[in-house]
Design a protein around this motif. Structure first.
Motif, mmCIF file in Angstrom:
data_model
loop_
_atom_site.group_PDB
_atom_site.id
_atom_site.type_symbol
_atom_site.label_atom_id
_atom_site.label_comp_id
_atom_site.label_asym_id
_atom_site.label_seq_id
_atom_site.Cartn_x
_atom_site.Cartn_y
_atom_site.Cartn_z
ATOM 1 N N MET A 1 6.239 -46.446 16.926
ATOM 2 C CA MET A 1 5.080 -45.614 17.175
ATOM 3 C C MET A 1 5.474 -44.333 17.905
ATOM 4 S SD MET A 1 1.972 -45.293 16.642
ATOM 5 C CE MET A 1 0.338 -45.735 16.985
ATOM 6 N N SER A 2 6.459 -44.416 18.775
ATOM 7 C CA SER A 2 6.856 -43.226 19.518
ATOM 8 C C SER A 2 7.492 -42.184 18.597
ATOM 9 C CB SER A 2 7.802 -43.592 20.648
ATOM 10 O OG SER A 2 9.017 -44.077 20.123
ATOM 11 N N GLY A 3 8.117 -42.635 17.511
ATOM 12 C CA GLY A 3 8.692 -41.694 16.550
ATOM 13 C C GLY A 3 7.628 -40.857 15.874
ATOM 14 N N VAL A 4 6.502 -41.472 15.577
ATOM 15 C CA VAL A 4 5.397 -40.755 14.945
ATOM 16 C C VAL A 4 4.838 -39.712 15.907
ATOM 17 C CG1 VAL A 4 3.071 -41.011 13.998
ATOM 18 C CG2 VAL A 4 4.820 -42.688 13.448
ATOM 19 N N ILE A 5 4.685 -40.101 17.164
ATOM 20 C CA ILE A 5 4.149 -39.179 18.163
ATOM 21 C C ILE A 5 5.123 -38.030 18.396
ATOM 22 C CG2 ILE A 5 3.490 -38.980 20.596
ATOM 23 C CD1 ILE A 5 2.422 -41.870 20.367
ATOM 24 N N THR A 6 6.414 -38.332 18.409
ATOM 25 C CA THR A 6 7.414 -37.285 18.588
ATOM 26 C C THR A 6 7.385 -36.293 17.433
ATOM 27 O OG1 THR A 6 8.812 -38.847 19.779
ATOM 28 C CG2 THR A 6 9.873 -36.861 18.945
ATOM 29 N N LYS A 7 7.318 -36.809 16.203
ATOM 30 C CA LYS A 7 7.248 -35.925 15.037
ATOM 31 C C LYS A 7 5.999 -35.058 15.085
ATOM 32 C CE LYS A 7 9.738 -38.900 11.828
ATOM 33 N NZ LYS A 7 9.630 -39.725 10.634
ATOM 34 N N PHE A 8 4.888 -35.653 15.486
ATOM 35 C CA PHE A 8 3.639 -34.896 15.574
ATOM 36 C C PHE A 8 3.737 -33.809 16.643
ATOM 37 C CE2 PHE A 8 -0.615 -34.296 17.404
ATOM 38 C CZ PHE A 8 -1.255 -33.788 16.287
ATOM 39 N N ALA A 9 4.315 -34.137 17.800
ATOM 40 C CA ALA A 9 4.435 -33.162 18.887
ATOM 41 C C ALA A 9 5.350 -32.006 18.490
ATOM 42 C CB ALA A 9 4.941 -33.845 20.152
ATOM 43 N N VAL A 10 6.485 -32.328 17.878
ATOM 44 C CA VAL A 10 7.424 -31.279 17.457
ATOM 45 C C VAL A 10 6.786 -30.398 16.388
ATOM 46 C CG1 VAL A 10 9.618 -30.884 16.257
ATOM 47 C CG2 VAL A 10 9.486 -32.553 18.103
ATOM 48 N N THR A 11 6.132 -31.011 15.420
ATOM 49 C CA THR A 11 5.482 -30.242 14.364
ATOM 50 C C THR A 11 4.377 -29.358 14.936
ATOM 51 O OG1 THR A 11 5.944 -32.042 12.820
ATOM 52 C CG2 THR A 11 4.328 -30.419 12.132
ATOM 53 N N SER A 12 3.623 -29.869 15.888
ATOM 54 C CA SER A 12 2.564 -29.067 16.499
ATOM 55 C C SER A 12 3.135 -27.866 17.241
ATOM 56 C CB SER A 12 1.746 -29.921 17.467
ATOM 57 O OG SER A 12 1.094 -30.950 16.775
ATOM 58 N N MET A 13 4.232 -28.071 17.961
ATOM 59 C CA MET A 13 4.858 -26.949 18.667
ATOM 60 C C MET A 13 5.385 -25.909 17.685
ATOM 61 S SD MET A 13 6.791 -28.514 21.993
ATOM 62 C CE MET A 13 7.772 -29.710 21.095
ATOM 63 N N VAL A 14 6.033 -26.371 16.621
ATOM 64 C CA VAL A 14 6.555 -25.437 15.617
ATOM 65 C C VAL A 14 5.408 -24.693 14.944
ATOM 66 C CG1 VAL A 14 7.776 -25.310 13.398
ATOM 67 C CG2 VAL A 14 8.685 -26.713 15.242
ATOM 68 N N MET A 15 4.302 -25.399 14.721
ATOM 69 C CA MET A 15 3.148 -24.781 14.059
ATOM 70 C C MET A 15 2.556 -23.657 14.916
ATOM 71 S SD MET A 15 -0.023 -26.731 12.217
ATOM 72 C CE MET A 15 -0.505 -27.590 13.666
ATOM 73 N N TRP A 16 2.726 -23.712 16.217
ATOM 74 C CA TRP A 16 2.250 -22.639 17.093
ATOM 75 C C TRP A 16 3.313 -21.571 17.314
ATOM 76 C CZ3 TRP A 16 -2.488 -21.462 18.664
ATOM 77 C CH2 TRP A 16 -3.468 -22.434 18.545
ATOM 78 N N MET A 17 4.576 -21.965 17.444
ATOM 79 C CA MET A 17 5.624 -21.010 17.801
ATOM 80 C C MET A 17 6.028 -20.094 16.650
ATOM 81 S SD MET A 17 8.040 -23.212 20.436
ATOM 82 C CE MET A 17 8.997 -23.856 19.116
ATOM 83 N N VAL A 18 6.124 -20.615 15.445
ATOM 84 C CA VAL A 18 6.593 -19.799 14.320
ATOM 85 C C VAL A 18 5.630 -18.643 14.015
ATOM 86 C CG1 VAL A 18 7.122 -19.838 11.845
ATOM 87 C CG2 VAL A 18 8.025 -21.616 13.330
ATOM 88 N N PRO A 19 4.322 -18.877 13.893
ATOM 89 C CA PRO A 19 3.445 -17.732 13.631
ATOM 90 C C PRO A 19 3.441 -16.709 14.769
ATOM 91 C CG PRO A 19 2.283 -19.774 13.218
ATOM 92 C CD PRO A 19 3.581 -20.133 13.826
ATOM 93 N N VAL A 20 3.501 -17.179 16.009
ATOM 94 C CA VAL A 20 3.544 -16.242 17.141
ATOM 95 C C VAL A 20 4.835 -15.429 17.085
ATOM 96 C CG1 VAL A 20 3.696 -16.101 19.656
ATOM 97 C CG2 VAL A 20 2.004 -17.588 18.598
ATOM 98 N N ALA A 21 5.947 -16.070 16.742
ATOM 99 C CA ALA A 21 7.225 -15.353 16.628
ATOM 100 C C ALA A 21 7.172 -14.321 15.504
ATOM 101 C CB ALA A 21 8.356 -16.345 16.391
ATOM 102 N N ILE A 22 6.528 -14.653 14.412
ATOM 103 C CA ILE A 22 6.414 -13.704 13.299
ATOM 104 C C ILE A 22 5.591 -12.491 13.717
ATOM 105 C CG2 ILE A 22 5.370 -13.354 11.020
ATOM 106 C CD1 ILE A 22 6.263 -16.230 10.353
ATOM 107 N N VAL A 23 4.451 -12.720 14.334
ATOM 108 C CA VAL A 23 3.606 -11.607 14.775
ATOM 109 C C VAL A 23 4.337 -10.780 15.833
ATOM 110 C CG1 VAL A 23 1.438 -11.033 15.936
ATOM 111 C CG2 VAL A 23 1.459 -12.765 14.151
#
Length: 107
Positions: A1-23
């Motif tokens: 279960m912790s693997g799923v939460i880790t994947k979700f947390a990493v994906t959520s961070m990337v989903m916020w950081m990449v667009p901000v970095a592009i802008v």
């Protein structure tokens, strides 16, 4: 279960950081050729690329989730199963009253 939460947390961070970095990169003209664009074109291109990057990250997360194998088949709660089987085997009050009426009849 912790693997799923880790994947979700990493994906959520990337989903916020990449667009901000592009802008940010477009705003401070870090990408080659951006300085030749007009201000409105920079805004439009950076916005479109940011939206596309979010969709790509979401698609990547969905692919990771689909490829993940379940560790075990889901099992029902044993207490619930026992109660359900007991309620099926137990006659209801209407069945008991119907049976008692039918025994006294003689045809």
């Amino acid at each position: 279960m912790s693997g799923v939460i880790t994947k979700f947390a990493v994906t959520s961070m990337v989903m916020w950081m990449v667009p901000v970095a592009i802008v940010y990169g477009f705003y401070y003209e870090m990408f080659p050729g951006v300085s030749q664009m007009s201000s409105s074109t920079q805004t439009l291109v950076s916005g479109f690329l940011a939206v596309i990057s979010v969709n790509l990250v979401i698609g990547f997360y969905i692919c990771m989730a689909m490829k993940e194998t379940p560790h075990q088949e889901p099992q029902p709660d044993p207490t619930f199963l026992a109660n359900a089987k007991a309620s099926i085997n137990q006659p209801t009050s209407s069945q008991v009253s119907d049976d008692s009426k039918g025994k006294g009849k003689v045809e």
